[in-house]
Design a protein around this motif. Sequence first.
Motif, PDB file in Angstrom:
ATOM      1  N   LEU A  39      30.003  36.517  36.589  1.00  0.00           N
ATOM      2  CA  LEU A  39      31.220  35.769  36.271  1.00  0.00           C
ATOM      3  C   LEU A  39      30.932  34.384  35.686  1.00  0.00           C
ATOM      4  CD1 LEU A  39      33.407  36.721  39.383  1.00  0.00           C
ATOM      5  CD2 LEU A  39      33.577  37.616  37.055  1.00  0.00           C
ATOM      6  N   GLY A  40      29.660  34.112  35.373  1.00  0.00           N
ATOM      7  CA  GLY A  40      29.308  32.806  34.818  1.00  0.00           C
ATOM      8  C   GLY A  40      30.019  32.522  33.515  1.00  0.00           C
ATOM      9  N   GLY A  41      30.087  33.540  32.646  1.00  0.00           N
ATOM     10  CA  GLY A  41      30.751  33.357  31.356  1.00  0.00           C
ATOM     11  C   GLY A  41      32.236  33.103  31.520  1.00  0.00           C
ATOM     12  N   LEU A  42      32.856  33.793  32.489  1.00  0.00           N
ATOM     13  CA  LEU A  42      34.277  33.599  32.759  1.00  0.00           C
ATOM     14  C   LEU A  42      34.538  32.190  33.283  1.00  0.00           C
ATOM     15  CD1 LEU A  42      37.188  34.681  33.059  1.00  0.00           C
ATOM     16  CD2 LEU A  42      36.544  35.510  35.341  1.00  0.00           C
ATOM     17  N   LYS A  43      33.687  31.739  34.193  1.00  0.00           N
ATOM     18  CA  LYS A  43      33.848  30.393  34.761  1.00  0.00           C
ATOM     19  C   LYS A  43      33.755  29.332  33.662  1.00  0.00           C
ATOM     20  CE  LYS A  43      32.138  27.406  38.452  1.00  0.00           C
ATOM     21  NZ  LYS A  43      31.145  27.261  39.549  1.00  0.00           N
ATOM     22  N   LYS A  44      32.771  29.496  32.793  1.00  0.00           N
ATOM     23  CA  LYS A  44      32.592  28.572  31.670  1.00  0.00           C
ATOM     24  C   LYS A  44      33.827  28.581  30.753  1.00  0.00           C
ATOM     25  CE  LYS A  44      28.935  27.848  28.215  1.00  0.00           C
ATOM     26  NZ  LYS A  44      27.725  28.495  27.687  1.00  0.00           N
ATOM     27  N   SER A  73      35.370  39.044  44.133  1.00  0.00           N
ATOM     28  CA  SER A  73      34.548  37.951  43.568  1.00  0.00           C
ATOM     29  C   SER A  73      35.329  37.160  42.521  1.00  0.00           C
ATOM     30  CB  SER A  73      33.246  38.491  42.972  1.00  0.00           C
ATOM     31  OG  SER A  73      33.504  39.495  42.022  1.00  0.00           O
ATOM     32  N   ILE A  74      36.279  37.829  41.847  1.00  0.00           N
ATOM     33  CA  ILE A  74      37.135  37.118  40.885  1.00  0.00           C
ATOM     34  C   ILE A  74      38.078  36.186  41.635  1.00  0.00           C
ATOM     35  CG2 ILE A  74      38.814  37.364  39.019  1.00  0.00           C
ATOM     36  CD1 ILE A  74      37.714  40.266  38.663  1.00  0.00           C
ATOM     37  N   THR A  75      38.692  36.721  42.709  1.00  0.00           N
ATOM     38  CA  THR A  75      39.550  35.887  43.554  1.00  0.00           C
ATOM     39  C   THR A  75      38.755  34.698  44.084  1.00  0.00           C
ATOM     40  OG1 THR A  75      40.875  37.792  44.212  1.00  0.00           O
ATOM     41  CG2 THR A  75      40.978  35.869  45.642  1.00  0.00           C
ATOM     42  N   GLY A  76      37.507  34.971  44.493  1.00  0.00           N
ATOM     43  CA  GLY A  76      36.646  33.901  45.001  1.00  0.00           C
ATOM     44  C   GLY A  76      36.403  32.816  43.959  1.00  0.00           C
ATOM     45  N   LEU A  77      36.181  33.234  42.731  1.00  0.00           N
ATOM     46  CA  LEU A  77      35.963  32.268  41.643  1.00  0.00           C
ATOM     47  C   LEU A  77      37.196  31.377  41.467  1.00  0.00           C
ATOM     48  CD1 LEU A  77      34.407  31.198  39.106  1.00  0.00           C
ATOM     49  CD2 LEU A  77      35.560  32.988  37.819  1.00  0.00           C
ATOM     50  N   ILE A  83      41.156  26.079  42.377  1.00  0.00           N
ATOM     51  CA  ILE A  83      42.260  25.868  43.309  1.00  0.00           C
ATOM     52  C   ILE A  83      42.997  24.596  42.883  1.00  0.00           C
ATOM     53  CG2 ILE A  83      40.981  24.502  45.034  1.00  0.00           C
ATOM     54  CD1 ILE A  83      43.382  27.337  45.935  1.00  0.00           C
ATOM     55  N   GLY A  84      44.295  24.674  42.849  1.00  0.00           N
ATOM     56  CA  GLY A  84      45.058  23.492  42.421  1.00  0.00           C
ATOM     57  C   GLY A  84      45.153  23.353  40.913  1.00  0.00           C
ATOM     58  N   ALA A  85      44.464  24.243  40.183  1.00  0.00           N
ATOM     59  CA  ALA A  85      44.553  24.203  38.713  1.00  0.00           C
ATOM     60  C   ALA A  85      45.804  24.990  38.315  1.00  0.00           C
ATOM     61  CB  ALA A  85      43.302  24.814  38.085  1.00  0.00           C
ATOM     62  N   GLY A  86      46.885  24.262  38.077  1.00  0.00           N
ATOM     63  CA  GLY A  86      48.157  24.915  37.795  1.00  0.00           C
ATOM     64  C   GLY A  86      48.154  25.703  36.509  1.00  0.00           C
ATOM     65  N   CYS A 106      48.930  41.983  47.375  1.00  0.00           N
ATOM     66  CA  CYS A 106      48.094  41.266  46.397  1.00  0.00           C
ATOM     67  C   CYS A 106      48.809  39.995  45.920  1.00  0.00           C
ATOM     68  CB  CYS A 106      47.790  42.188  45.220  1.00  0.00           C
ATOM     69  SG  CYS A 106      46.450  41.614  44.160  1.00  0.00           S
ATOM     70  N   TYR A 107      50.103  40.115  45.715  1.00  0.00           N
ATOM     71  CA  TYR A 107      50.920  38.978  45.268  1.00  0.00           C
ATOM     72  C   TYR A 107      50.858  37.842  46.296  1.00  0.00           C
ATOM     73  CZ  TYR A 107      55.116  36.492  43.670  1.00  0.00           C
ATOM     74  OH  TYR A 107      56.005  35.545  43.225  1.00  0.00           O
ATOM     75  N   GLU A 108      51.023  38.186  47.562  1.00  0.00           N
ATOM     76  CA  GLU A 108      51.027  37.159  48.615  1.00  0.00           C
ATOM     77  C   GLU A 108      49.638  36.570  48.814  1.00  0.00           C
ATOM     78  OE1 GLU A 108      53.004  39.483  51.607  1.00  0.00           O
ATOM     79  OE2 GLU A 108      54.873  39.346  50.433  1.00  0.00           O
ATOM     80  N   HIS A 109      48.607  37.408  48.646  1.00  0.00           N
ATOM     81  CA  HIS A 109      47.229  36.933  48.785  1.00  0.00           C
ATOM     82  C   HIS A 109      46.896  35.879  47.720  1.00  0.00           C
ATOM     83  CE1 HIS A 109      43.082  36.971  49.983  1.00  0.00           C
ATOM     84  NE2 HIS A 109      42.650  37.465  48.830  1.00  0.00           N
ATOM     85  N   HIS A 110      47.543  35.981  46.563  1.00  0.00           N
ATOM     86  CA  HIS A 110      47.261  35.052  45.456  1.00  0.00           C
ATOM     87  C   HIS A 110      48.411  34.076  45.210  1.00  0.00           C
ATOM     88  CE1 HIS A 110      44.446  38.390  44.721  1.00  0.00           C
ATOM     89  NE2 HIS A 110      43.660  37.442  44.288  1.00  0.00           N
TER      90      HIS A 110
END
Length: 311
Positions: A39-44, A73-77, A83-86, A106-110
């Motif tokens: 997920l490095g490319g996605l994070k970047k 792992s995507i949720t973790g990223l 977090i807080g990035a609107g 899934c909706y409530e988890h995110h």
Amino acid sequence: MYHPYFRGKQFELITIREMATLLAEKNFVPVIEPVREALGGLKKTLGAVCAAGGRAIVVVNPYHGDHQEDGTSITGLLQEGFIGAGNIAAGILLRSDMTVDDVMACYEHHADHHPVLVHAGFTAPKALAAELEDGMPGLTNIFIEDHAKLLYRKHFSQSTRILVRDGFKRLRNADYPEMEEFSDLHVTYGDLGMAGFGDFLIVGDVYSEGGGPAYAVAIHLTFIDPDKDDVMYIYHFVSDTKDTPTDPAGKFAQALAKLIAKLDSGNSHVLETGAIKEFRDLHAKGHFPGLGYVKKLSMKHHIETLADYLG
């Protein structure tokens, strides 16, 4: 407004990074379905979107690729880095094998990542709409048109609705016609009661892991034709050599020569974008940058064309 749908392969992510400023300026919101385990490319990429002041939607339960069994792992990223990035939303892909309870869990988890629902085969729209009724005005629903027809979409009419149409008809490279219609959704989405529209760019919704050697090389270029009600069409410039898996550079040169000839004809309707300038430079230098790079240029040209049209 415009929501290009990307599967998060290397060159798709590079396209988003390189276009992040334009995407932000035009309020275009890419939807990214991560398909690679790393997920490095996605994070970047998400970092570049945020730095440009743009927005993106990340599918946390992909249907394709390395995360289809488990998207934690995507949720973790998202939870660690955004977090807080609107401006980074969690996309929840609604497929035929999900129940209303699955979707709501899934909706409530995110809930802290501004969840967006991506409808792609789900079969209980009425029951789901009833569950979501109170929050509907603040919700965004994205519909993959082939899986969510008009009656389906009506259940979510109180929400912000985006319609994604696959305008790209996937064939073997050797079989593409010279030109065909791509979509009119950029003109008609408002008439359909939608707040925005999307597509799968010049890749299409059919997912593949990346093929073997190319017997033919095709360059796909979209254009808007003002003489035909601003409908978008797509050119397919296909190499003359189609019967051997060797010499991709030679085949690219053949396809590129056809592209340049069409551009120079004066009647192509192709916008002279930054990507077209790169194609011209490649032709002048006789350079083959690799097929992934060529696909990236076609995607960039598509985004630049819509950015110009939508002003």
